[in-house]
Every structure is written in structure tokens, then in C-alpha cells.
Design a protein around this motif. Structure first.
Motif, PDB file in Angstrom:
ATOM      1  N   LEU A  42       0.829  -1.206   0.000  1.00 42.81           N
ATOM      2  CA  LEU A  42       0.000   0.000   0.000  1.00 42.81           C
ATOM      3  C   LEU A  42       0.865   1.258   0.000  1.00 42.81           C
ATOM      4  CD1 LEU A  42      -2.806  -0.993   2.555  1.00 42.81           C
ATOM      5  CD2 LEU A  42      -3.050  -0.675   0.074  1.00 42.81           C
ATOM      6  N   ALA A  43       1.940   1.216   0.787  1.00 45.53           N
ATOM      7  CA  ALA A  43       2.835   2.373   0.845  1.00 45.53           C
ATOM      8  C   ALA A  43       3.482   2.627  -0.510  1.00 45.53           C
ATOM      9  CB  ALA A  43       3.898   2.157   1.914  1.00 45.53           C
ATOM     10  N   GLU A  44       3.850   1.542  -1.220  1.00 46.36           N
ATOM     11  CA  GLU A  44       4.482   1.700  -2.524  1.00 46.36           C
ATOM     12  C   GLU A  44       3.514   2.305  -3.546  1.00 46.36           C
ATOM     13  OE1 GLU A  44       6.240  -1.921  -3.875  1.00 46.36           O
ATOM     14  OE2 GLU A  44       7.282  -2.299  -1.975  1.00 46.36           O
ATOM     15  N   ASP A  45       2.217   2.125  -3.307  1.00 48.14           N
ATOM     16  CA  ASP A  45       1.216   2.677  -4.228  1.00 48.14           C
ATOM     17  C   ASP A  45       0.917   4.151  -3.965  1.00 48.14           C
ATOM     18  OD1 ASP A  45       0.992   0.266  -5.509  1.00 48.14           O
ATOM     19  OD2 ASP A  45      -0.723  -0.428  -4.312  1.00 48.14           O
ATOM     20  N   GLU A  46       1.370   4.658  -2.830  1.00 47.55           N
ATOM     21  CA  GLU A  46       1.141   6.073  -2.518  1.00 47.55           C
ATOM     22  C   GLU A  46       2.125   6.936  -3.311  1.00 47.55           C
ATOM     23  OE1 GLU A  46      -1.050   7.688  -0.673  1.00 47.55           O
ATOM     24  OE2 GLU A  46      -2.139   5.850  -0.140  1.00 47.55           O
ATOM     25  N   PRO A  47       1.601   7.830  -4.150  1.00 50.52           N
ATOM     26  CA  PRO A  47       2.505   8.659  -4.975  1.00 50.52           C
ATOM     27  C   PRO A  47       3.542   9.418  -4.155  1.00 50.52           C
ATOM     28  CG  PRO A  47       0.230   8.896  -5.721  1.00 50.52           C
ATOM     29  CD  PRO A  47       0.183   8.115  -4.434  1.00 50.52           C
ATOM     30  N   ALA A  48       3.140   9.899  -2.990  1.00 54.28           N
ATOM     31  CA  ALA A  48       4.062  10.703  -2.183  1.00 54.28           C
ATOM     32  C   ALA A  48       5.198   9.867  -1.608  1.00 54.28           C
ATOM     33  CB  ALA A  48       3.288  11.384  -1.049  1.00 54.28           C
ATOM     34  N   LEU A  49       5.002   8.533  -1.591  1.00 52.47           N
ATOM     35  CA  LEU A  49       6.030   7.666  -0.988  1.00 52.47           C
ATOM     36  C   LEU A  49       6.807   6.858  -2.023  1.00 52.47           C
ATOM     37  CD1 LEU A  49       3.973   6.244   2.031  1.00 52.47           C
ATOM     38  CD2 LEU A  49       5.608   8.128   2.050  1.00 52.47           C
ATOM     39  N   GLN A  50       6.527   7.087  -3.316  1.00 50.14           N
ATOM     40  CA  GLN A  50       7.192   6.284  -4.338  1.00 50.14           C
ATOM     41  C   GLN A  50       8.597   6.783  -4.658  1.00 50.14           C
ATOM     42  OE1 GLN A  50       4.604   6.134  -7.740  1.00 50.14           O
ATOM     43  NE2 GLN A  50       3.118   4.764  -6.757  1.00 50.14           N
ATOM     44  N   GLU A  51       8.860   8.018  -4.377  1.00 45.83           N
ATOM     45  CA  GLU A  51      10.171   8.572  -4.705  1.00 45.83           C
ATOM     46  C   GLU A  51      10.998   8.791  -3.437  1.00 45.83           C
ATOM     47  OE1 GLU A  51      11.005   8.821  -7.759  1.00 45.83           O
ATOM     48  OE2 GLU A  51       9.005   8.402  -8.588  1.00 45.83           O
ATOM     49  N   GLY A  52      12.262   8.946  -3.634  1.00 46.18           N
ATOM     50  CA  GLY A  52      13.148   9.297  -2.542  1.00 46.18           C
ATOM     51  C   GLY A  52      13.486   8.117  -1.639  1.00 46.18           C
ATOM     52  N   THR A  53      14.091   8.466  -0.517  1.00 48.39           N
ATOM     53  CA  THR A  53      14.573   7.454   0.428  1.00 48.39           C
ATOM     54  C   THR A  53      13.447   6.617   0.993  1.00 48.39           C
ATOM     55  OG1 THR A  53      16.372   8.941   1.044  1.00 48.39           O
ATOM     56  CG2 THR A  53      15.924   7.103   2.522  1.00 48.39           C
ATOM     57  N   ALA A  54      12.298   7.235   1.304  1.00 48.09           N
ATOM     58  CA  ALA A  54      11.178   6.503   1.889  1.00 48.09           C
ATOM     59  C   ALA A  54      10.699   5.405   0.947  1.00 48.09           C
ATOM     60  CB  ALA A  54      10.038   7.457   2.228  1.00 48.09           C
TER      61      ALA A  54
ATOM     62  N   THR B 118      12.411   3.830  -1.303  1.00 47.57           N
ATOM     63  CA  THR B 118      13.416   2.751  -1.295  1.00 47.57           C
ATOM     64  C   THR B 118      13.256   1.871  -0.070  1.00 47.57           C
ATOM     65  OG1 THR B 118      14.979   4.138  -2.492  1.00 47.57           O
ATOM     66  CG2 THR B 118      15.867   2.219  -1.321  1.00 47.57           C
ATOM     67  N   TYR B 119      13.037   2.501   1.083  1.00 45.61           N
ATOM     68  CA  TYR B 119      12.879   1.743   2.329  1.00 45.61           C
ATOM     69  C   TYR B 119      11.649   0.836   2.268  1.00 45.61           C
ATOM     70  CZ  TYR B 119      16.440   4.678   4.558  1.00 45.61           C
ATOM     71  OH  TYR B 119      17.606   5.312   4.888  1.00 45.61           O
ATOM     72  N   PHE B 120      10.534   1.388   1.754  1.00 46.99           N
ATOM     73  CA  PHE B 120       9.321   0.579   1.696  1.00 46.99           C
ATOM     74  C   PHE B 120       9.492  -0.618   0.750  1.00 46.99           C
ATOM     75  CE2 PHE B 120       6.984   4.339   3.449  1.00 46.99           C
ATOM     76  CZ  PHE B 120       6.418   3.673   4.529  1.00 46.99           C
ATOM     77  N   LYS B 121      10.208  -0.406  -0.339  1.00 47.10           N
ATOM     78  CA  LYS B 121      10.459  -1.515  -1.262  1.00 47.10           C
ATOM     79  C   LYS B 121      11.305  -2.605  -0.585  1.00 47.10           C
ATOM     80  CE  LYS B 121      10.098   1.156  -5.529  1.00 47.10           C
ATOM     81  NZ  LYS B 121      10.822   1.685  -6.710  1.00 47.10           N
ATOM     82  N   ARG B 122      12.297  -2.179   0.174  1.00 43.50           N
ATOM     83  CA  ARG B 122      13.140  -3.158   0.885  1.00 43.50           C
ATOM     84  C   ARG B 122      12.351  -3.884   1.965  1.00 43.50           C
ATOM     85  NH1 ARG B 122      18.842   0.221   1.718  1.00 43.50           N
ATOM     86  NH2 ARG B 122      19.459   0.205  -0.501  1.00 43.50           N
ATOM     87  N   ILE B 123      11.488  -3.132   2.658  1.00 39.89           N
ATOM     88  CA  ILE B 123      10.654  -3.766   3.685  1.00 39.89           C
ATOM     89  C   ILE B 123       9.762  -4.829   3.048  1.00 39.89           C
ATOM     90  CG2 ILE B 123       8.722  -3.383   5.274  1.00 39.89           C
ATOM     91  CD1 ILE B 123       9.963  -0.620   5.880  1.00 39.89           C
ATOM     92  N   GLY B 124       9.140  -4.463   1.930  1.00 41.30           N
ATOM     93  CA  GLY B 124       8.256  -5.413   1.263  1.00 41.30           C
ATOM     94  C   GLY B 124       8.994  -6.644   0.783  1.00 41.30           C
ATOM     95  N   ALA B 125      10.185  -6.449   0.178  1.00 44.34           N
ATOM     96  CA  ALA B 125      10.963  -7.580  -0.331  1.00 44.34           C
ATOM     97  C   ALA B 125      11.416  -8.497   0.808  1.00 44.34           C
ATOM     98  CB  ALA B 125      12.171  -7.076  -1.115  1.00 44.34           C
ATOM     99  N   SER B 126      11.872  -7.892   1.914  1.00 42.41           N
ATOM    100  CA  SER B 126      12.311  -8.691   3.061  1.00 42.41           C
ATOM    101  C   SER B 126      11.149  -9.460   3.672  1.00 42.41           C
ATOM    102  CB  SER B 126      12.949  -7.783   4.124  1.00 42.41           C
ATOM    103  OG  SER B 126      14.107  -7.164   3.633  1.00 42.41           O
ATOM    104  N   ALA B 127       9.987  -8.813   3.773  1.00 40.62           N
ATOM    105  CA  ALA B 127       8.817  -9.483   4.333  1.00 40.62           C
ATOM    106  C   ALA B 127       8.379 -10.638   3.449  1.00 40.62           C
ATOM    107  CB  ALA B 127       7.678  -8.485   4.510  1.00 40.62           C
TER     108      ALA B 127
END
Length: 418
Positions: free
Chosen positions: A226-238, A240-249
């Protein structure tokens, strides 16, 4: 050879009873027989059948009429194997062996009616029997503790040569070896039972933990998506972090699913005749898009197996073959069965990277991966699960090289050579 009393004393009381019980000779059942009461048929002792052969050898060696292997408790005398008579039990003080048990060495009596120790014994004076010739040797453990005796006797006077007496002692040692083997077998059975129970508890624990982790991990994966789908959270450091969290999970979720599968297999099996072609088809269907473009062929065979566990095993092996394919070479898997329905072998041959022979044993352990360059991420549970399934079917798993390159996994089902 002497009849003088030695310093050795038999174990007494509960310690001796515990020792006999360890040897599977806990024979003192019911009330203690009073001194002077008629002998009774011996209670079942659980002694190995091989002891009867040793009694027969002792009788033949010494040219006697009767022979017996006896267990002597603090109060009672039990024959656990006998030749020429039915095994009896009586009060220890009434038995001939009970009187000389404490000596700790071989005793030979040419004529009991002329020996002050035995002439008034009920087995000599006619009340219970009319024994004349009598010879006995103790059954000593490796620690020197007497369990009982091996004796031979006759209703006529007799004697033993030194060679016969030595042979009787050798046979007594063989009796103890048989009893020691029974003791070790009982101990091994107890150890195996405890290990089996520990493995079951470990499997249940892994299953519970895996089940409990599925919910939180599913939430983490869902929230990360859900976080990755939020436009405001798709760019920048945040982002990247959400993508890593999702992949690790997702990786952790896959490990939990594999652990849950590992805990569920390898226990009780329901073995029915199963078609290998049907099980392979079901396994390939379960893998779905993961086997798109993969050539999976099977020679049909009918063998006895738990259908569900066989499907899990084939699914794991096919998935491994696809995951570890050689770059630039389309994956190919050929599956065959051979042998009889009750004892058969499954071969799953691929054309992939294979496994170095020095790593054959290591990769069968849970959570072990080779970590080679270009290998995909994994949990190291798949092959360990296959091993458990093979063991649950009284079989085993081994590796071989596929001609032309690749790995062949061989799995035996059922007890037999191989």
C-alpha cells in the motif's frame, strides 16, 4: 576351581530388582513363595528365545539329563529357560543354586546326597526331586554382579572334566552376552522413542511458530505494498525503504511457509497405490507460472506412497530444478519410477547446475544453501523436507549426476536394498 566362598556378594534388595528389570528379567511377580512350598510353573520372563539353545548346548556338553538358566532374586528362584523339565519357580532357600549363588564361581557336586550342603535340600531328598549330580556357574555382568546361574543336573551321580567345566563357564558368558544384547536393544528402543517424541515436539513447535508468524508478516507485506502505491512515498529514500521492507517481508513469508510445510510432513503416512504421472501433473499445476516454458516429462509408474507427501516432494524437486537451471539452457526435468509397488525408487533428473559431490550431505540439512554466484534467494528447506518425506516412507534420498550435466535426485520408498 573351588567351592570355597569368595568375597563377591550378589546384589540384594531393590538394587538387584532394578538391575533385573533393566535386563528385562523382572520376574518376581505376585507374592513371595514360602520356604518349603511346592514349586510352581515359572511366570513369563520375557527372556530371549536364544537362551534355550544355550541350555541345550550345556546339557549336551556335560552329558546331563537336565539344564536350566535361572534368575535369582532376593527371595525367589526362577527358571527362564530349561531343558528336560518345564521352567519352575520356588523360594530361593529351597533351590540348589540359591544356596551357592553367593560363591561367585563354578560349583560341581558329584553326588548331592553325600554333600552336607545339599543332602537335606527338597530337590535332593525326594520332596521336590531326586537330584544327584549337579553343576552350576554364575551369570556375571561385566561389573561382576550376578544375575543368576546356568546349571545342569542329573538323577545319577556324575562329574565334569576340566574342559567341560570351562565350556560351561563359556556358555554362561554367552548367556550374559545375549542378555546384554537384549539390554542394549531395550535402551536403544527407549532412545529412539525419545528422539521420535522430541522430533514430533520440535515439528509441532515449528508449525505453531510458523502459523503464528503468518498473520503479522501478511500485514507487513500488505502495508508495504500500500505504501508503494502512494505517490508521495514512491520517490526518494522513503520509497526505497518501503520496497526493501516489502521484499524482506516476502522472503520471510516464503521461509515461514516452507517451515510450516516442513513441520507438516514426515509423520504418519497413508500409503496407497498412486500413479506417478497423476501426482506429477498435480505438482506441476500447483507450481503454476513458475514452470512456464519448462519441459517436464514423466514415465508413468504405480508405487505405494502417501499421495499428498509425494506431491510435495515432487513439487520441491521440480521447483529446485527450475530455480537452479543453467544460464542459457531451457530447464528440462525427467521423472521416472522403478522397482515394485512396495519398494520402489523415484528419479528426478534435471539439466541444471547440479551440486558438487562434496556438498551432497550438507545441502540436505535444514536452512543450508550453497550461496553460489547467480543462485536465486531461497530458504534451504526444500531438500530437507524431501528427506523427511523419504524417511517417513522407510526410505532415503541420494544424489547422482545426470548424464550430460545436471542433478538426479533418487528417492527410495519402502524397506529394501538400495
Amino acid at each position: 576351581m573351588t567351592d570355597q566362598v569368595s568375597e563377591r556378594r550378589p546384589a540384594r534388595g531393590s538394587v538387584h530388582a532394578d538391575l533385573l528389570a533393566q535386563y528385562g528379567l523382572g520376574v518376581a511377580l505376585g507374592e513371595v513363595l514360602p520356604v518349603g512350598s511346592m514349586p510352581q510353573p515359572a511366570a513369563p520372563s520375557g527372556a530371549p528365545a536364544a537362551l534355550q539353545n544355550l541350555v541345550s548346548l550345556a546339557v549336551q556338553l556335560c552329558y546331563a539329563q537336565y539344564g536350566a538358566i535361572n534368575v535369582i532374586t532376593e527371595d525367589e528362584f526362577h527358571q527362564i529357560a530349561a531343558l528336560g523339565l518345564e521352567p519352575l519357580m520356588c523360594a530361593r532357600e529351597d533351590s540348589l543354586c540359591g544356596q551357592v549363588f553367593r560363591y561367585g564361581h563354578t560349583v560341581v557336586v558329584a553326588d548331592c546326597t553325600e554333600d552336607a550342603r545339599f543332602r537335606a535340600n527338597p530337590f535332593v531328598d525326594g520332596r521336590f526331586g531326586a537330584v544327584r549330580f549337579y553343576a552350576t556357574t554364575p551369570l556375571l555382568t561385566t561389573e561382576g554382579v550376578p544375575l543368576g546361574t546356568l546349571c545342569i543336573f542329573d538323577e545319577h551321580p556324575g562329574e565334569l572334566t576340566e574342559q567341560q567345566a570351562a565350556g560351561l563357564e563359556t556358555l554362561a558368558a554367552q548367556v550374559v552376552d545375549v542378555l546384554d544384547l537384549q539390554l542394549r536393544t531395550r535402551q536403544l528402543d527407549a532412545t529412539v522413542s525419545e528422539l521420535r517424541r522430541s522430533n514430533e515436539l520440535l515439528g509441532e513447535f515449528a508449525g505453531r511458530i510458523s502459523h503464528d508468524l503468518r498473520g503479522p508478516l501478511t500485514n507487513v507485506v500488505g502495508l508495504a505494498e500500500l505504501a508503494e502505491d502512494e505517490p508521495a512515498l514512491q520517490e526518494g529514500t522513503a520509497g526505497t525503504y518501503f520496497k526493501r521492507i516489502g521484499a524482506s517481508a516476502l522472503r520471510m513469508s516464503a521461509m515461514v511457509e516452507n517451515l510450516l510445510g516442513y513441520s507438516r510432513v514426515g509423520g504418519a503416512t497413508r500409503r496407497d497405490p498412486v500413479s506417478l504421472a497423476e501426482v506429477v501433473s498435480a505438482a506441476v499445476d500447483d507450481l503454476g507460472h513458475h514452470v512456464d516454458g519448462v519441459r517436464v516429462t514423466v514415465d508413468d509408474f504405480t508405487g505405494h506412497a502417501d499421495r499428498e507427501q509425494l506431491r510435495v516432494l515432487i513439487q520441491n524437486l521440480v521447483a529446485n530444478a527450475v530455480a537452479y537451471a543453467r544460464p542459457g539452457l531451457p530447464p528440462s526435468v525427467h521423472i521416472t519410477g522403478s522397482g515394485s509397488p512396495a519398494f520402489w525408487r523415484l528419479d528426478v533428473a534435471d539439466n541444471g547446475k547440479g551440486i558438487p559431490e562434496e556438498d551432497y550431505d550438507r545441502v540436505l540439512e535444514p536452512l543450508v544453501r550453497l550461496e553460489r554466484e547467480g543462485d536465486p534467494a531461497g530458504t534451504g528447506i526444500g531438500l530437507a523436507t524431501c528427506v523427511r518425506i523419504a524417511q517417513a516412507h522407510d526410505g532415503h534420498l541420494a544424489f547422482d549426476r545426470t548424464p550430460g550435466g545436471g542433478l538426479t535426485v533418487r528417492v527410495w520408498f519402502g524397506s529394501g536394498p538400495g
